[in-house]
Structure formats: structure tokens, C-alpha cells
Design an enzyme around this catalytic site. Structure first.
Site, mmCIF file in Angstrom:
data_model
loop_
_atom_site.group_PDB
_atom_site.id
_atom_site.type_symbol
_atom_site.label_atom_id
_atom_site.label_comp_id
_atom_site.label_asym_id
_atom_site.label_seq_id
_atom_site.Cartn_x
_atom_site.Cartn_y
_atom_site.Cartn_z
ATOM 1 N N MET A 81 0.815 -1.214 0.000
ATOM 2 C CA MET A 81 0.000 0.000 0.000
ATOM 3 C C MET A 81 0.850 1.267 0.000
ATOM 4 S SD MET A 81 -3.023 -1.096 2.688
ATOM 5 C CE MET A 81 -3.985 0.399 2.399
ATOM 6 N N HIS A 82 0.215 2.383 -0.326
ATOM 7 C CA HIS A 82 0.710 3.749 -0.111
ATOM 8 C C HIS A 82 1.794 4.216 -1.075
ATOM 9 C CE1 HIS A 82 -1.403 2.972 3.560
ATOM 10 N NE2 HIS A 82 -0.413 2.323 4.136
ATOM 11 N N ASP A 240 -2.595 -5.009 0.189
ATOM 12 C CA ASP A 240 -2.125 -6.325 0.619
ATOM 13 C C ASP A 240 -2.836 -6.854 1.856
ATOM 14 O OD1 ASP A 240 -0.923 -4.401 2.241
ATOM 15 O OD2 ASP A 240 1.131 -5.032 1.784
#
Length: 508
Positions: A81-82, A240
Site C-alpha cells: 500500500m501507499h 495487501d
């Protein structure tokens, strides 16, 4: 027979798994790639490495299985992520992706908080501005790399770059998008207020779908590169941890799991938005439509163990590799020879700074109590215990928010170890168990692909039919009591060192 593909784009590597429609893995392949650290606390990867890994692993699973690509009903993608992927108007990558564990954006996070207001930001996005999140990375590029910023026309998350390469579509989905500090979690769409105040062009943002929704189909060039059939559907997929939740059946109120991968995550499903006002844990949209998750993220769980492997256990790891043995197995055996508490040696697992529950990108790893009696096996045991203490601290926060966690599922590389699972059961004070499948996020997004393809009527129904638990490991309450003073001392160390970490970060 029909099949489903799950792609799990991780930080260490990409794993692609081909499943049958009962959720049984037919073939799997993994490809690693490098992590770049241009400066202390920075973390980047090249999206071209991700795409190369997807191509290689996809071709591998078809070669292993002999499955006809035309029999694949759908593809789902899970991803770290991110991370920030910036593309120009032709879809060309403009710079290496800035990752979730990168800590360079403290100044930008302060700017976001000042511009939006902390309470307002949390009211919209359910999270404070954090260095790991994507919005601060966009502002960092604008401040430090204006030429690249001026060329940008699209912002994608890591897994969504793979979607783009497969389908040519700029799309994302709610679970991953809610980790950007830019999504209104209640409407599950981009916040015009935040984008406007931060002066980020809304046209850069991909269309937001729900995780089981069909977002596009594999185009001709991607089919040739991967072996997939042209026209195969690709669903929204998930971040995830949201994908791992589906892959473990954590899709109803109060169910929870701990993931011990590169990062350490405690993740609980909830049907309503729950927010920690101190911002110690995160609230995101779930991969199940119209539901939510509360999760912690410690940045250096498995990463701390990998650091031990690469620095102090490199010879043992190489010997294990030559014998065809997972190098972490002899490491766990060595750790078990050391008594509980590692002979009064503690470890703070802040190698990349920390997010949950202390929110301090300036914090760093610490061995506390190191003496001449300690061996590298003591240090290894202390690292495993320190990672486990960090997870216990996050469980304490979730329980304080009213989440009932009666038992705990475990996934990720660390979850393979019975020794580590028992340690967590003792520290959590509740049963800990795994599921029969070890494919976590890849299975989760394959389930989502099955829903998108009409193989299953809903995410919950699919999980009920496909997820099977193993026998749980029960907590040893005597061991839990023995860990208690070490855990309390662990919890006291960060407050005592906070100012020292800040001073250290200013040193040249």
C-alpha cells in the site's frame, strides 16, 4: 475447469498463484527485486522491476501447470500500500516509486495537517497525515523535484500500475485508495476538499472501484507478455492487508488476523467506521464492499528478521539455501535455544522509523541490555520477541477501541513458524491459528476475481466455502505471565528515548 489468478505485489518480491475454483493452488512462482535506499530512511523501487516480475511469474505458473490461459476466469491483484507511482501523459514512469516504508515526508505531513486541520483530515480520511501515506509523497515531489511534478498526469498505487500494464486502464479500488490520505472513507471516493486545498489535480486520480468490480480486461500486448488470454477480466483487487483478510476469511465483524511479512499488521474487520482519535492505528475501507477495517502497521517486522539474516546469519542462510532449506528455519531453531526474555536483552524494531502505535519516523532500532554474555542467537531471539511485543502493543490499542478479538489468525512468512505463533498466543492471551492455505493475499484477490467473474455470489459466501482453519495453538498463560515484565519494560523504552531519537536524526 475454470481457474483464477492472484498476483501479490510485495515489497520483497511478487508472487503469482494459479488457483482452481475451490481455492486450491495449482501453481505458484515468486520473483524478487531490489529495494533502493538513496538516503537513510528512504525506500524506493523501480516499477519496471514489478512488471518484469509479473511477466516472469505469470509465464512460470502456466508452464508449471499446463493450464490453458483461456480457462482463467479472472485476475486479481494485491499490492503493497501507499507507494507513489507517477506517470506522464503517455503512461511513462517518471521516477522510481516512493514506498510505504519511506520516511522522508515529515515536513509535507505537517503541511497537510496545517492546511486541512488534523480533526478535519481524520473526519474525512479516518487517518492523520503520516509519512508512509501517498499524499505527503506527492507534495514532496512537488517541492523537491518540480520538473517531474510538472510532467505528471497520473498518480497510481503499486498494484494499480500492474493493472495499467495489463489493461491500459487507470483505476484503483477503495481499500488501497483509503491509505492515501486523499479518499473520503464514508463516500468511498476522492475528497474534492482535500485535493483542492492541497492543490493536487483531481484529473491525476484513478477511478475508484470496489474490490470485486471488473476494472478492465487484458489487452493484446499484455497477453503476449504474460501468457494470459486477451480479454481476461481484471478486478479491483485490494491492498495487501485487505487482500490477506479476504484470503483468511476475515470478512465479518470482529474477525482479525496478524500478518508477519516485511511489515507487521494486526487487522480487524468491522461493519462501521471506527477511528482511534490518537491516530495510532488506521481505519480503511475493506475489500468487502461497504465495510471497513481497523489495522495497525509496524514497519519493520519481517524486515528486522531479514536484516538479521543478511547481517549476522548470512553464512547460515547460504548453507541452508544450498541444502534447499528455508534459511529462516534454522534461525528459528537457534532462537528457541535461548530462554524467554533472551537473558535480559530487548530489541526495538524501528529500523525504518515506526508507524503503529508510536507514529515516529525518527525512531530507530535499539538493542537494550546488550552485554558480553550475549551471542548472536540472543540477538535473534530478542529481535523476534521485539517484533512480537510491537504486535501486542497494537492489539492493546484495538481492544481499547472496543473490538472483541476472541482468537487470532496468523499469516505471512512469520506465521509459518510454530515457535513464533506460540509466542504470539502467549502474548495475546488468546488462541492463534493458521488456515490450510498459505497463499493469503494471492488467494484473497483470486476470490475477488471469482466474485467479479460470477463464479461466487459474494465475498463472504466464497470465504465460507473456501477457507478452512487449522487447529489453534492455545496460549500458555504461565509463559504470558513471564513475558509481562519484559513487555512492560519494552513499552517504557520508546517514551524514554523519543527525544534522543529526534536528536539523533539531526546529527550529520
Amino acid at each position: 475447469m475454470r481457474y483464477l489468478v492472484g498476483i501479490d505485489l510485495g515489497t520483497s518480491g511478487t508472487k503469482t498463484v494459479l488457483f482452481d475454483t475451490d481455492g486450491k493452488p495449482v501453481a505458484a512462482a515468486t520473483e524478487e527485486y531490489p529495494l533502493y535506499q538513496p538516503q537513510n530512511g528512504w525506500a524506493e523501487q523501480d516499477p519496471a522491476d514489478w512488471w518484469a516480475a509479473v511477466q516472469k511469474t505469470m509465464r512460470s505458473v502456466f508452464a508449471q501447470s499446463g493450464v490453458n490461459a483461456a480457462d482463467v476466469a479472472g485476475v486479481g491483484i494485491s499490492g503493497q500500500m501507499h507507494g507513489l507511482v507517477m506517470l506522464d501523459g503517455q503512461g511513462k514512469v517518471l521516477r522510481r516509486a516512493i514506498l510505504w516504508c519511506d520516511g522522508r515526508t515529515a515536513r509535507e505531513c505537517a503541511e497537510i495537517t496545517e492546511t486541512i486541520g488534523r480533526e478535519r483530515l481524520i473526519a474525512i480520511t479516518a487517518n492523520p497525515a503520516l509519512p508512509g501515506f501517498t499524499a505527503g509523497k506527492i507534495l514532496w515531489v512537488r517541492r523537491n523535484e518540480p520538473d517531474i511534478y510538472q510532467q505528471c498526469r497520473h498518480v497510481l498505487l503499486p498494484k494499480d500500475y500492474i493493472r495499467f500494464m495489463l489493461t491500459g486502464v487507470y483505476a484503483t479500488e477503495a481499500s488501497d485508495a483509503s491509505g492515501m490520505n486523499l479518499l473520503d472513507v464514508t463516500t468511498r471516493g476522492w475528497s474534492a476538499e482535500i485535493l483542492g486545498k492541497l492543490q493536487i489535480d483531481p484529473a491525476w486520480m484513478a477511478k475508484v472501484y470496489e474490490s470485486p468490480d471488473v476494472t478492465g480486461t487484458v489487452h493484446k500486448e499484455a497477453a503476449a507478455a504474460t501468457g494470459l488470454a486477451e480479454g481476461t477480466i481484471v478486478v479491483g483487487g485490494a491492498g495487501d492487508n485487505a487482500a490477506a483478510a479476504v484470503g483468511m476469511g476475515v470478512v465479518r465483524e470482529g474477525r482479525a488476523f496478524t500478518s508477519l511479512g516485511t511489515s507487521g499488521v494486526v487487522f480487524a474487520h468491522t461493519d462501521s467506521v471506527r477511528i482511534d482519535p490518537q491516530g495510532r492505528v488506521h481505519t480503511f475501507c475493506a475489500a468487502v464492499p461497504n465495510s471497513y477495517t481497523v489495522m495497525s502497521c509496524t514497519l519493520s517486522a519481517g524486515l528486522s528478521l531479514r536484516w538479521m539474516r543478511d547481517t549476522l546469519y548470512a553464512a547460515e542462510a547460504e548453507a541452508a539455501k544450498e541444502q534447499g532449506v528455508d534459511p529462516y528455519i534454522p534461525m528459528m531453531d537457534a532462537a528457541q535455544e535461548i530462554p524467554l526474555g533472551a537473558d535480559r536483552l530487548l530489541f526495538l524494531p524501528y529500523l525504518m522509523g515506526e508507524r503503529s502505535p508510536i507514529l515516529d519516523e525518527k525512531s530507530r532500532g535499539v538493542f537494550f541490555g546488550l552485554s558480553a554474555i550475549h551471542t548472536k542467537a540472543h540477538m535473534l531471539r530478542a529481535v523476534i520477541e521485539g517484533i512480537s511485543y510491537s504486535q501486542r502493543a497494537c492489539v492493546d490499542v484495538l481492544r481499547g477501541m472496543g473490538l472483541e478479538l476472541g482468537d487470532m489468525l496468523i499469516c505471512g512468512g512469520g506465521g509459518k513458524s510454530p515457535f513464533w505463533r506460540q509466542m504470539l498466543a502467549d502474548l495475546y492471551g488468546c488462541p492463534v491459528c493458521t488456515i490450510e492455505s498459505t497463499e493469503g493475499p494471492a488467494l484473497g484477490v483470486a476470490i475477488l476475481a471469482g466474485v467479479g467473474a460470477g463464479v461466487y455470489p459474494s465475498v463472504a459466501d466464497a470465504c465460507d466455502g473456501m477457507i478452512r482453519k487449522n487447529a489453534p495453538q492455545q496460549p500458555d498463560h504461565a509463559a504470558g505471565a513471564a513475558y509481562a515484565p519484559y513487555y512492560q519494560l519494552y513499552a517504557s523504552l520508546y517514551p524514554a528515548l523519543k527525544d534522543r531519537f529526534a536528536a539523533l536524526s539531526e546529527m550529520k
